[in-house]
Design an enzyme around this catalytic site. Structure first.
Site, PDB file in Angstrom:
ATOM      1  N   HIS A  27      -6.784  -4.990  -0.995  1.00 49.46           N
ATOM      2  CA  HIS A  27      -6.038  -6.255  -0.959  1.00 49.46           C
ATOM      3  C   HIS A  27      -6.475  -7.184  -2.080  1.00 49.46           C
ATOM      4  CE1 HIS A  27      -5.917  -4.780   3.237  1.00 49.46           C
ATOM      5  NE2 HIS A  27      -4.668  -5.160   3.153  1.00 49.46           N
TER       6      HIS A  27
ATOM      7  N   HIS B 206       0.818  -1.211   0.000  1.00 49.61           N
ATOM      8  CA  HIS B 206       0.000   0.000   0.000  1.00 49.61           C
ATOM      9  C   HIS B 206       0.852   1.261   0.000  1.00 49.61           C
ATOM     10  CE1 HIS B 206      -3.038  -2.878   0.930  1.00 49.61           C
ATOM     11  NE2 HIS B 206      -2.546  -3.131   2.127  1.00 49.61           N
TER      12      HIS B 206
END
Lengths: 332, 332
Positions: free
Chosen positions: A218, A56
């Site tokens: 995700h 991320h």
């Protein structure tokens, strides 16, 4: 799979070695996945620690620095760091006034940060926690672990970081962090799936003219598949979902994040920023501050997320406070 | 083609509307493609103007602000802005001390900035020009228009911008800009082609395990096709090409840019930053400053470029000077 990496096994440590090389103001333990400030926060001030699975970036390590995080813990790609490492980082960043854990609401992160907090408290460190759960793709009353934490994490880290820098005690830093969570909502769209280094192929397949609304960060499936729309219609769809869920909205100014998921270039994000403005103008929502860029990514996913935070004077003051991190820097 | 845009025709103006919304410190004319500072440089100081085809964001408009550009002109995607618009912007940014045109070495840009400079001089504005031609993918002695301008453009804009901010006269600002060009070299790799909005399909096709070395930033074919390598081998290949061409290198500190081409996520760029450090350490090259991120992009191309500038005390001093632009900000 084509990526600029050495191997799926080494990608997290390699990227952290790059952060160490690029940012001498950080102290980096690449193999442990721990990033702290070379010079910590002032003694007697609250330290903020965040972390979670990697993939991320720049979240979280890119937000370590003055006015924001004291440290970040990076797990394997999309996998929570283990409690022991979180606990060690917690003890390391404490400056005597306690540590605020900023945790995105995913089962593994919640569990591991909980265990780490207990361990750190056993070592005499006071720990408070804020859970970030801003993603409206999951219904607020859905059974299960609740809403996921996404773009609002940046808002929490910035605003609580500024409050810590002011010398506020742990309870007050935690309180303003929770206030940001309560007032923030996010929704996103993917034009492509991400490809994790370990799997080597996209997590889901989208057709040539398909997009996925309500994706997570995700590679989770989204809430709805649609045919490709214009940026204008996409922005309207995202903001309708966010605004419909923003509690007690009554004309307050907002902080807007137009966030790229990793594979979308700056020009497209600015197109989305323009369309967000158009929609918010129509709805009478005043954008007091905004950010446009890759801040909370999902590897190489193409797409973007919108986050709104219903601000007030306190939140805007803390938002505007100086910050000096690899990925966010102003007002110095 | 999947992009977050409204139409191929409107993408440049739409992105500039987004810049206007996100950055109130800029004055933006979206339809003309002109971006200037809302508050120009101080009267009597040199103004820097750059520009070229769009698709390389944040270059150039993202570098308009204190300590860097006074203005930027954005043409259609990968197409030079017309002379009339460049001339208008030149006259608009002049603060009485003349304007430095920073021009990437492409035939259209060179031609149009030349005509614009003549028009602006007819209106009484002194214009100097620096040509940026740092891409070693083109042999220095190749027939034709010469080497292309890529990553070094950022170095020129930053360093010459700092010199202008100090109040140096036009000839001196131009001189330091040319010094940066002489001392800078770049080389890049693509993992995918870019897709222009108008064409709607990739400019060239790469196989599942193929990469292209020596690509330009307009989807031009590269110098060599290879099989996918590790990040370590890729970094070595890029830096060998750059260092072999860096003139009169004798142990000076360097400024390093690890630049994403638009579709490559931050984590991979940091992996490349780590490998760059390893290679430069081996070669005894000291990295005095570095930047990692999407700065000079090629739409949604996956890949990265390395740029090195052989620095000295003057260049490092100017590099470190405060800068406050949408895409580059420090030392305020």
């Amino acid at each position: 799979m084509k990526k600029l990496i050495n191997s799926p096994e080494s990608v997290v440590a390699d990227a952290l070695r790059g952060m160490a090389a690029a940012h001498p103001e950080l102290a980096v333990l690449p193999e442990d996945g721990i990033v702290t400030r070379a010079e910590g926060p002032a003694a007697g001030t609250v330290a903020l620690l965040s972390g979670g699975g990697s993939g991320h970036e720049p979240l979280h390590a890119g937000f370590v620095g003055r006015g924001m995080l004291a440290g970040a813990v990076a797990g394997p790609v999309f996998t929570s760091p283990v409690p022991d490492v979180i606990a060690r980082a917690t003890v390391a960043v404490d400056r005597g006034a306690g540590v605020l854990h900023i945790v995105k609401n995913y089962t593994g992160d919640v569990l591991n940060f909980t265990m780490a907090a207990e361990d750190a408290e056993d070592e005499g460190v006071a720990v408070a926690r804020v859970l970030v759960d801003d993603d409206v793709a999951v219904a607020a009353d859905a059974p299960g672990p609740g809403r996921r934490g996404t773009g609002a994490t940046l808002f929490v880290e910035k605003i609580a970081g500024a409050r810590a820098e002011e010398g506020a005690p742990l309870a007050e830093v935690a309180a303003v962090a929770r206030k940001v969570v309560e007032r923030s909502r996010s929704y996103g769209v993917a034009l492509s799936s991400c490809t994790t280094p370990a799997k080597g192929s996209p997590n889901f397949e989208l057709g040539e003219d398909e997009i996925e609304l309500g994706i997570g960060i995700h590679g989770e499936p989204g809430r709805e598949r649609r045919t490709l729309m214009t940026a204008a219609d996409t922005a309207r769809t995202l903001l309708d979902a966010v605004l419909d869920d923003l509690p007690e909205y009554a004309g307050d100014p907002v902080i807007l994040l137009v966030n790229g998921l990793g594979g979308t270039p700056p020009a497209e994000l600015y197109v989305m920023r323009a369309e967000a403005q158009r929609v918010l103008d129509e709805r009478g929502v005043r954008v007091a501050r905004s950010l446009v860029g890759n801040y909370v990514t999902s590897l190489d996913m193409a797409g973007c997320t919108f986050t709104l935070c219903r601000a007030d004077e306190e939140l805007l003051r803390l938002w505007d406070a100086p910050v000096d991190t690899p990925a966010l820097r102003w007002g110095l």
